[in-house]
Enzyme design. Structure first.
Site, PDB file in Angstrom:
ATOM      1  N   TYR A   1       5.410 -26.671  -2.666  1.00  0.00           N
ATOM      2  CA  TYR A   1       4.364 -26.514  -3.678  1.00  0.00           C
ATOM      3  C   TYR A   1       4.900 -25.601  -4.780  1.00  0.00           C
ATOM      4  CZ  TYR A   1       3.802 -22.826  -0.152  1.00  0.00           C
ATOM      5  OH  TYR A   1       4.043 -21.860   0.797  1.00  0.00           O
TER       6      TYR A   1
ATOM      7  N   HIS B   1       9.505 -11.519   4.295  1.00  0.00           N
ATOM      8  CA  HIS B   1       8.125 -11.576   4.806  1.00  0.00           C
ATOM      9  C   HIS B   1       8.166 -11.027   6.225  1.00  0.00           C
ATOM     10  CE1 HIS B   1       7.055 -14.918   1.717  1.00  0.00           C
ATOM     11  NE2 HIS B   1       6.619 -13.744   1.296  1.00  0.00           N
TER      12      HIS B   1
ATOM     13  N   ARG C   1       2.449  -9.660   6.296  1.00  0.00           N
ATOM     14  CA  ARG C   1       3.471 -10.449   5.564  1.00  0.00           C
ATOM     15  C   ARG C   1       4.051  -9.696   4.369  1.00  0.00           C
ATOM     16  NH1 ARG C   1       3.945 -15.940   3.171  1.00  0.00           N
ATOM     17  NH2 ARG C   1       3.848 -15.809   0.919  1.00  0.00           N
TER      18      ARG C   1
ATOM     19  N   GLU D   1      13.602 -22.069   5.513  1.00  0.00           N
ATOM     20  CA  GLU D   1      12.393 -21.838   6.310  1.00  0.00           C
ATOM     21  C   GLU D   1      12.765 -22.257   7.731  1.00  0.00           C
ATOM     22  OE1 GLU D   1       9.422 -20.570   3.402  1.00  0.00           O
ATOM     23  OE2 GLU D   1       9.475 -20.613   5.597  1.00  0.00           O
TER      24      GLU D   1
ATOM     25  N   SER E   1      10.757 -17.918   7.553  1.00  0.00           N
ATOM     26  CA  SER E   1      10.274 -18.911   8.532  1.00  0.00           C
ATOM     27  C   SER E   1       8.807 -19.082   8.208  1.00  0.00           C
ATOM     28  CB  SER E   1      10.479 -18.403   9.970  1.00  0.00           C
ATOM     29  OG  SER E   1       9.491 -17.441  10.315  1.00  0.00           O
ATOM     30  N   TYR E   2       8.128 -20.141   8.551  1.00  0.00           N
ATOM     31  CA  TYR E   2       8.706 -21.253   9.311  1.00  0.00           C
ATOM     32  C   TYR E   2       8.377 -22.559   8.591  1.00  0.00           C
ATOM     33  CZ  TYR E   2       3.879 -21.914  11.036  1.00  0.00           C
ATOM     34  OH  TYR E   2       2.512 -22.102  11.142  1.00  0.00           O
TER      35      TYR E   2
ATOM     36  N   ARG F   1       6.418 -10.586   8.920  1.00  0.00           N
ATOM     37  CA  ARG F   1       5.953 -11.166  10.193  1.00  0.00           C
ATOM     38  C   ARG F   1       6.867 -12.276  10.681  1.00  0.00           C
ATOM     39  NH1 ARG F   1       0.287 -14.097   8.524  1.00  0.00           N
ATOM     40  NH2 ARG F   1       1.023 -15.499   6.883  1.00  0.00           N
ATOM     41  N   GLU F   2       7.847 -12.649   9.876  1.00  0.00           N
ATOM     42  CA  GLU F   2       8.700 -13.769  10.253  1.00  0.00           C
ATOM     43  C   GLU F   2       9.865 -13.264  11.113  1.00  0.00           C
ATOM     44  OE1 GLU F   2       7.167 -15.853   6.112  1.00  0.00           O
ATOM     45  OE2 GLU F   2       9.333 -15.680   6.409  1.00  0.00           O
TER      46      GLU F   2
ATOM     47  N   ASN G   1       7.905 -12.270  -2.322  1.00  0.00           N
ATOM     48  CA  ASN G   1       8.505 -13.517  -2.801  1.00  0.00           C
ATOM     49  C   ASN G   1       7.687 -14.126  -3.916  1.00  0.00           C
ATOM     50  OD1 ASN G   1      10.597 -15.411  -2.782  1.00  0.00           O
ATOM     51  ND2 ASN G   1       9.413 -16.843  -1.552  1.00  0.00           N
TER      52      ASN G   1
END
Lengths: 309, 93
Positions: free
Chosen positions: A248, A71, A127, A270, A197-198, A73-74, A144
């Site tokens: 989840y 992802h 993302r 994460e 993250s996060y 932006r992490e 993902n």
């Protein structure tokens, strides 16, 4: 902007795709007997997808896979991946000697190059991948949710404009397909660790079903020990457990697919946010985050080596 | 380049099933263009939402009308993004 060596590289700052790729070339050049760079595919926008291989020889030895940045932006994850790469070289004859004497390590630092470049040039909060699928104005697939494990089930969106859009079909994203092909061709990967993250979690399969994995007890115990090691450094609190019970339902996830491929030690991290900055974690926290995560990775890698199957 | 001027990140920690349900319903309100940094999980688990400026007041009013407490985790997203960029440039120099 290319530093003279990986010893003068600035690990306490975020870097662009070009700077990270230049770092990788430097690391290979400085350590020709340990590090090599593999190109495992090309992205939607035709960027090369690189994996660093750390090996002391042998052929197709049992291996550990670590990836960061799926992802885009992490940012703390790609930055941690850079730090891990240098750490593996530094520890090759100390802490990692035992592991590298018997196993190889594969490290994919920028798992979503198109998305990562886009976060630097156009949208810091991007993302997904940057693929375009007919019939929709929206761009990108959640890499993902695109794996062939419960693909299309609950826990992913069929809406191309959603942040968790699963894609038109499993492995539609070249960034995912490249790893799928690599894992299948290699055939001897024993641990697969995908780093996000996060929210400070260490997770194991499954995410797409409430059915417990057959190895649940062992994975839970390894996660417990890994989290204890991580927290021992700076007291960062982590939770751990299976994806579906801890956060989840999420379908089409990476480590569900790798576990179903027979890679028992499949984990997702994460990383930290320390409850204040989310994805905009200050660069001053890169090294502490990488250091504490490394303590957990050491536990998982040592357990894998001690329990080869 | 996308800018985040006026965007805030709100943190909601659902403490009841009713609150959790209210937060889950927010995910359906596409016109607010909410970006769930942390999606709803369980009671006590933080939900972080980046809220574009035009949606800030309507969302806060909605949460207050429904008795869902929230805090502001990031007052000004653009200020943090600018700081990050400045730090990168400074380190590069």
């Amino acid at each position: 902007f290319v530093p003279r060596s990986t010893s003068t590289f600035d690990y306490t700052s975020y870097h662009t795709l070009e700077e990270i790729y230049a770092f990788m070339d430097l690391l290979v050049a400085e350590n020709p007997n340990l590090v090599s760079k593999l190109e495992i595919g090309h992205t939607t926008e035709n960027r090369p997808i690189y994996v660093l291989k750390f090996s002391k020889g042998g052929t197709n030895r049992p291996a550990i896979w670590i990836d960061t940045g799926i992802h885009s932006r992490e940012w703390v994850t790609q930055a941690s991946g850079v730090w891990f790469a240098k750490k593996i070289v530094q520890e090759q004859d100390q802490g990692l000697a035992n592991i590298l004497d018997q196993m190889d390590i594969f490290l994919e630092i920028v798992t979503n190059p198109d998305g990562f470049a886009f976060t630097h040039t156009s949208n810091r909060m991007w993302r997904k991948t940057r693929s375009k699928h007919s019939g929709s104005l929206c761009v990108g697939v959640d890499p993902n949710r695109n794996w062939d494990a419960g693909f299309g089930g609950s826990g992913a969106s069929s809406n191309p404009c959603s942040e968790t859009y699963r894609g038109p079909y499993a492995n539609s994203e070249p960034e995912v397909k490249a790893i799928v092909d690599f894992v299948k061709n290699h055939g001897n990967i024993k641990a697969f660790i995908s780093i996000h993250s996060y929210s400070q979690l260490l997770l194991y399969p499954y995410g797409y079903t409430t059915t417990a994995v057959p190895d649940k007890e062992e994975l839970h115990q390894v996660a417990k020990e890994a989290v204890a090691a991580l927290s021992s450094l700076y007291g960062t609190n982590y939770k751990y457990g299976s994806i579906i019970t801890t956060i989840y339902q999420a379908s089409g996830g990476t480590i569900d697919w790798t576990y179903n491929q027979g890679i028992k030690y499949s984990f997702t991290f994460e990383l930290r946010d320390t409850g204040r900055y989310g994805f905009l974690l200050p660069a001053s926290q890169i090294v502490p985050t990488a250091q504490e995560t490394w303590k957990a990775l050491e536990v998982i890698m040592a357990h894998t080596r001690g329990h080869l199957y | 380049t996308e800018n985040f001027v006026g965007h805030q990140v709100l943190r909601i920690v659902p403490s009841s099933d009713a609150e959790l349900q209210k937060v889950r319903e927010l995910q359906e309100l596409e016109h607010l263009e909410l970006d769930f940094w942390l999606s709803p999980r369980g009671l006590g688990d933080p939900v972080d939402i980046r809220v574009p400026f035009p949606s800030l007041q309507p969302l806060k009013a909605h949460l207050e009308a429904n008795g869902v407490p929230y805090s502001i985790m990031i007052e000004d997203v653009q200020a943090l993004v600018d700081l990050e960029q400045m730090q990168m440039l400074r380190r590069r120099r």
